[in-house]
Design a protein around this motif. Structure first.
Motif, short mmCIF file in Angstrom:
data_model
loop_
_atom_site.label_atom_id
_atom_site.label_comp_id
_atom_site.label_asym_id
_atom_site.label_seq_id
_atom_site.Cartn_x
_atom_site.Cartn_y
_atom_site.Cartn_z
N THR A 1 15.65 -1.63 -0.05
CA THR A 1 15.77 -0.34 0.63
C THR A 1 15.01 0.75 -0.11
O THR A 1 15.35 1.93 -0.03
CB THR A 1 17.25 0.06 0.78
N ASN A 2 13.94 0.36 -0.82
CA ASN A 2 13.15 1.31 -1.60
C ASN A 2 12.46 2.33 -0.68
O ASN A 2 11.70 1.95 0.21
CB ASN A 2 12.13 0.55 -2.44
N THR A 3 12.71 3.59 -0.91
CA THR A 3 12.18 4.66 -0.06
C THR A 3 10.67 4.82 -0.22
O THR A 3 9.95 5.07 0.75
CB THR A 3 12.88 5.99 -0.40
N THR A 4 10.17 4.67 -1.45
CA THR A 4 8.73 4.81 -1.69
C THR A 4 7.95 3.73 -0.97
O THR A 4 6.89 3.99 -0.38
CB THR A 4 8.43 4.76 -3.20
N ALA A 5 8.47 2.50 -1.00
CA ALA A 5 7.80 1.39 -0.31
C ALA A 5 7.71 1.67 1.19
O ALA A 5 6.67 1.42 1.81
CB ALA A 5 8.55 0.08 -0.56
N LYS A 6 8.77 2.20 1.75
CA LYS A 6 8.74 2.52 3.18
C LYS A 6 7.72 3.60 3.48
O LYS A 6 6.97 3.53 4.47
CB LYS A 6 10.12 2.96 3.66
N ALA A 7 7.63 4.60 2.60
CA ALA A 7 6.68 5.69 2.81
C ALA A 7 5.24 5.20 2.70
O ALA A 7 4.36 5.62 3.46
CB ALA A 7 6.94 6.80 1.79
N MET A 8 4.98 4.29 1.77
CA MET A 8 3.62 3.80 1.55
C MET A 8 3.17 2.83 2.63
O MET A 8 2.03 2.85 3.09
CB MET A 8 3.52 3.12 0.18
#
Length: 450
Positions: free
Chosen positions: A145-152
């Motif tokens: 559920t990593n937020t940075t990964a979703k944003a990238m």
């Protein structure tokens, strides 16, 4: 440093709602029993170290604690050593390929039994979501559920063992013990007739190489160029032959090319071609390049298929080196452009090597004008393939030991990282034993002590 700073930012922003406990990349503060184990941990850019650290414990009801009997070092582990993958933290336990014997199980575990041998997939899956139901396990929707990964990326991949908080922050298997979340779906039982030296590689390298070939699509009589002659490239070549390829061309340099030549199946020697990129020019030039050489080998048109089995962090020219150094890009497009430009019109180019983020100077024009199919193979969905590959091993149709060059001890694995990175001692693929390992399988490399 940048990798740790990115993790601190993620902690401040916060994850999305967790359905599996994440960011347990070591067990300090989690297991205070005083029980310790040896494990390889990340200590910063260009520094890994074998340390004594707390053993894992059952955290969630579906957890399994595996006593590791075999692990290895992957080319993608070097990206962590180099600091190319963000959100590493000092003390994180590394390693995403491992097998072993079950030591403990949580109360919700139904199928995995204490004392039996299992291999773990490098990805962590729920077994229930949209992607898991299709066995596209590397894209599980519930374990990262990593937020940075979703944003990238637009959305996250599954969680991975030992591969940064960007992929969930799960402690890895280059250790004497490892916690396997949701053990019932993330472990494959190893039959008695298959030694660890073969079963271990079902965790990553075999499914990844197989997926590169199947997902990009290699058809009978295809001419296939493989960029990167490491273990994944080597086995992709073997699988391409299995699909009926008429020619397999490896693009790399020494000592990798000689390693491929010495290990290549003798009955297919006539299909093997080697291209040393260091002996060729690149960029805008009238000298011979990788692209012109591949076209020459393949009748003027170029290969039908190109497979990227290297990575995006290795710049050839000073422009990409500079742009990566100052953060203007995360990956070089040089290999991608060579693949795109070398394949025939309407050819296929599959990307399996690790690319982290963004690149410059990418030849989108060649893709559009010539109808090139650029295919992101994704992180391999191990669960889609590992049972079928295990059956091939049992039937004698697939021998993973053709990759093996060395056997080392876990106590020496930090030194192995540095040797592997420096391309010393002709290291191709290694088997790393622990104090729990079984006797060496016949025909595999003897132990090398460092």
């Amino acid at each position: 440093m940048a990798s740790q700073a990115a993790y601190l930012v993620e902690k401040v922003i916060g994850h999305q709602k967790e359905e599996v406990k994440q960011d347990v990349a070591n067990f300090k503060g989690v297991n205070d029993s005083g029980d310790t184990m040896k494990a390889l941990v990340w200590q910063g850019k260009q520094k890994v170290e074998v340390v004594d650290t707390p053993k894992p414990k059952i955290i969630e009801d579906g957890d399994v604690i595996l006593k590791v009997t075999g692990t290895t070092v992957c080319g993608s582990d070097l990206h962590l050593l180099h600091g190319s993958v963000i959100q590493m933290n000092k003390g994180d336990i590394l390693g995403h390929e491992f097998c072993g014997v079950v030591d403990q199980v949580g109360p919700a575990v139904k199928n995995v039994q204490i004392g039996k041998r299992y291999v773990a997939a490098f990805q962590i899956t729920c077994g229930e979501c949209f992607y898991c139901k299709q066995k596209l396990s590397s894209q599980c929707e519930k374990t990262n559920t990593n937020t940075t990964a979703k944003a990238m990326y637009g959305t996250q991949s599954a969680g991975f063992f030992g591969y940064s908080h960007f992929t969930g922050g799960f402690a890895g298997g280059q250790a004497e013990f490892v916690r396997v979340p949701l053990g019932d779906v993330n472990l494959l039982e190893i039959p008695e007739d298959v030694p660890d030296e073969k079963a271990l590689y079902l965790s990553d390298v075999l499914p990844t190489a197989y997926n590169a070939v199947k997902d990009t699509a290699v058809y009978p009589n295809d001419q296939v160029a493989i960029f990167g002659a490491g273990p994944i490239g080597q086995m992709a070549g073997v699988f391409a032959i299995g699909e009926g390829a008429s020619k397999v061309i490896f693009v790399d340099t020494e000592p990798r090319l000689s390693a491929i030549a010495s290990r290549w199946p003798s009955e297919h020697k006539d299909k093997l071609k080697l291209v040393d990129y260091k002996k060729l020019s690149f960029g805008v030039t009238n000298k011979e390049t990788v692209v012109s050489k591949l076209k020459e080998i393949c009748g003027g048109r170029g290969p039908d298929v190109a497979l990227e089995c290297a990575a995006g962090e290795y710049a050839k020219g000073w422009v990409h080196w500079l742009e990566m150094s100052v953060g203007a890009e995360t990956d070089t497009s040089e290999i991608l452009n060579e693949m795109i430009e070398s394949v025939r019109n309407y050819g296929r180019a599959g990307v399996t090597g690790v690319y982290v983020g963004y690149t410059n100077h990418f030849n989108i024009g060649s893709i559009m004008q010539r109808g090139i199919r650029l295919i992101g193979n994704g992180q391999s969905p191990v669960m889609k393939y590992w049972e079928g590959l295990l059956k091939k091993i049992q039937l004698g149709e697939l021998d993973p030991t053709q990759m093996l060059s060395h056997r080392f001890r876990l106590e020496d694995i930090d030194k192995v990282y540095y040797k592997f990175d420096a391309k010393e001692d002709n290291i191709q693929k290694v088997f790393v034993e622990t104090k729990f390992s079984f006797p060496r399988a016949e025909g595999t490399p003897e132990l090398t002590q460092l």
